[in-house]
Design a protein around this motif. Structure first.
Motif, PDB file in Angstrom:
ATOM      1  N   GLU A 210       6.500 -30.830  11.846  1.00  0.00           N
ATOM      2  CA  GLU A 210       7.233 -31.802  11.039  1.00  0.00           C
ATOM      3  C   GLU A 210       7.143 -31.523   9.543  1.00  0.00           C
ATOM      4  OE1 GLU A 210       5.377 -35.381  12.369  1.00  0.00           O
ATOM      5  OE2 GLU A 210       6.772 -35.647  14.056  1.00  0.00           O
ATOM      6  N   ASP A 211       6.064 -30.881   9.106  1.00  0.00           N
ATOM      7  CA  ASP A 211       5.873 -30.616   7.678  1.00  0.00           C
ATOM      8  C   ASP A 211       5.939 -29.128   7.355  1.00  0.00           C
ATOM      9  OD1 ASP A 211       5.414 -33.396   7.113  1.00  0.00           O
ATOM     10  OD2 ASP A 211       3.386 -33.164   7.924  1.00  0.00           O
ATOM     11  N   GLU A 237       2.969 -32.749  14.859  1.00  0.00           N
ATOM     12  CA  GLU A 237       2.325 -33.020  13.578  1.00  0.00           C
ATOM     13  C   GLU A 237       1.823 -31.707  12.987  1.00  0.00           C
ATOM     14  OE1 GLU A 237      -1.805 -35.143  11.966  1.00  0.00           O
ATOM     15  OE2 GLU A 237      -1.082 -35.496  14.016  1.00  0.00           O
ATOM     16  N   GLY A 239       2.174 -28.353   9.792  1.00  0.00           N
ATOM     17  CA  GLY A 239       3.046 -27.462   9.051  1.00  0.00           C
ATOM     18  C   GLY A 239       3.427 -26.231   9.846  1.00  0.00           C
TER      19      GLY A 239
END
Length: 268
Positions: A210-211, A237, A239
């Motif tokens: 998500e990042d 969840e 990077g």
């Protein structure tokens, strides 16, 4: 590079050769095999966690490119197409029955191109390709443009995305080796042919952090264009290296659900 020295192992009641392209070999048990392709600058050890987490249901087979870990000093072929050609030849004896590919970042491009080559020549295809942390293969690859940048920019970017531990910055010789390896891998990605070919006749699932600062959701969703079969979208969840962070167990469970169509013990 030259041909490897062949040894023999028994798999599914037949002898197949060993190859330096495998850091682990199929167990010979009658279950789905998952061939894992590592990220730029990385190695097959990145999938040791998968091997432990999935050992009771899936045969995790870690693919190792030249120039790293147990293959330090071995020449990396100059083009992505050269690597794919070698992988097709060296792994072909293992790519039988029910198997799947998991590729992370650069590894997803390697896995895609290997599947495309096998499809073009009528060979047995993976039932599923899991493409993680990677832009769709017809797009310019993330991070690859830095292959001809300065060491300082490359080191900063590698550190920012979690590909280089800040603790290593005090070890110049290690940093130089990591930068050299990453630069070579990125050069392969930058020179790769991005012309779209025939969609793959296997399912594709995208795993996306998500990042992720290198790959947007839109860029990753472009993988849907590369399959004539089912397409799945899964977010986690974290990077770019979400599979190594807090989501590691969640990622392993997602793989198990996809490949064995049943949860691991204790997983709902």
């Amino acid at each position: 590079m030259g041909r490897p020295t062949w040894g023999g192992i028994v798999q599914h009641h037949r002898t197949v050769p060993r190859t330096a392209y495998l850091a682990s070999t199929p167990s010979g048990k009658d279950r789905v095999r998952l061939f894992c392709f590592h990220h730029a600058g990385g190695g097959a050890s990145a999938f040791a966690g998968f091997e432990r987490a999935l050992a009771d249901r899936i045969d995790v087979v870690r693919v190792q490119l030249p120039g790293r870990e147990g293959r330090i000093g071995q020449r990396l072929p100059p083009r992505m197409a050269d690597i794919v050609t070698e992988l097709d030849a060296h792994l072909d004896p293992y790519l039988t029955g029910d198997y799947a590919f998991y590729g992370h970042s650069m590894g997803a491009l390697v896995a895609h191109d290997l599947a495309a080559r096998r499809q073009a020549r009528g060979a047995n295809l993976p039932s599923r390709l899991i493409a993680a942390a990677c832009r769709a293969p017809h797009l310019p690859p993330a991070f690859a443009a830095l292959h001809d940048g300065t060491d300082e920019v490359l080191i900063r970017t590698m550190t920012d995305i979690g590909g280089l531990s800040p603790a290593l910055l005090g070890r110049p010789e290690w940093v130089r080796a990591a930068v050299s390896l990453t630069r070579g891998d990125l050069r392969l990605c930058a020179g790769r042919d991005t012309t779209p070919g025939e969609p793959l006749r296997c399912a594709i699932d995208v795993f996306h952090g998500e990042d992720d600062p290198l790959v947007s959701a839109g860029q990753a969703r472009g993988w849907a264009r590369r399959t004539a079969g089912a397409f799945g979208w899964h977010t986690f969840e974290g990077g770019h290296f979400f599979q190594l962070g807090p989501a590691a167990d969640v990622v392993a469970r997602a793989i198990a659900r996809l490949l064995v169509k049943a949860a691991l013990p204790g997983v709902r």
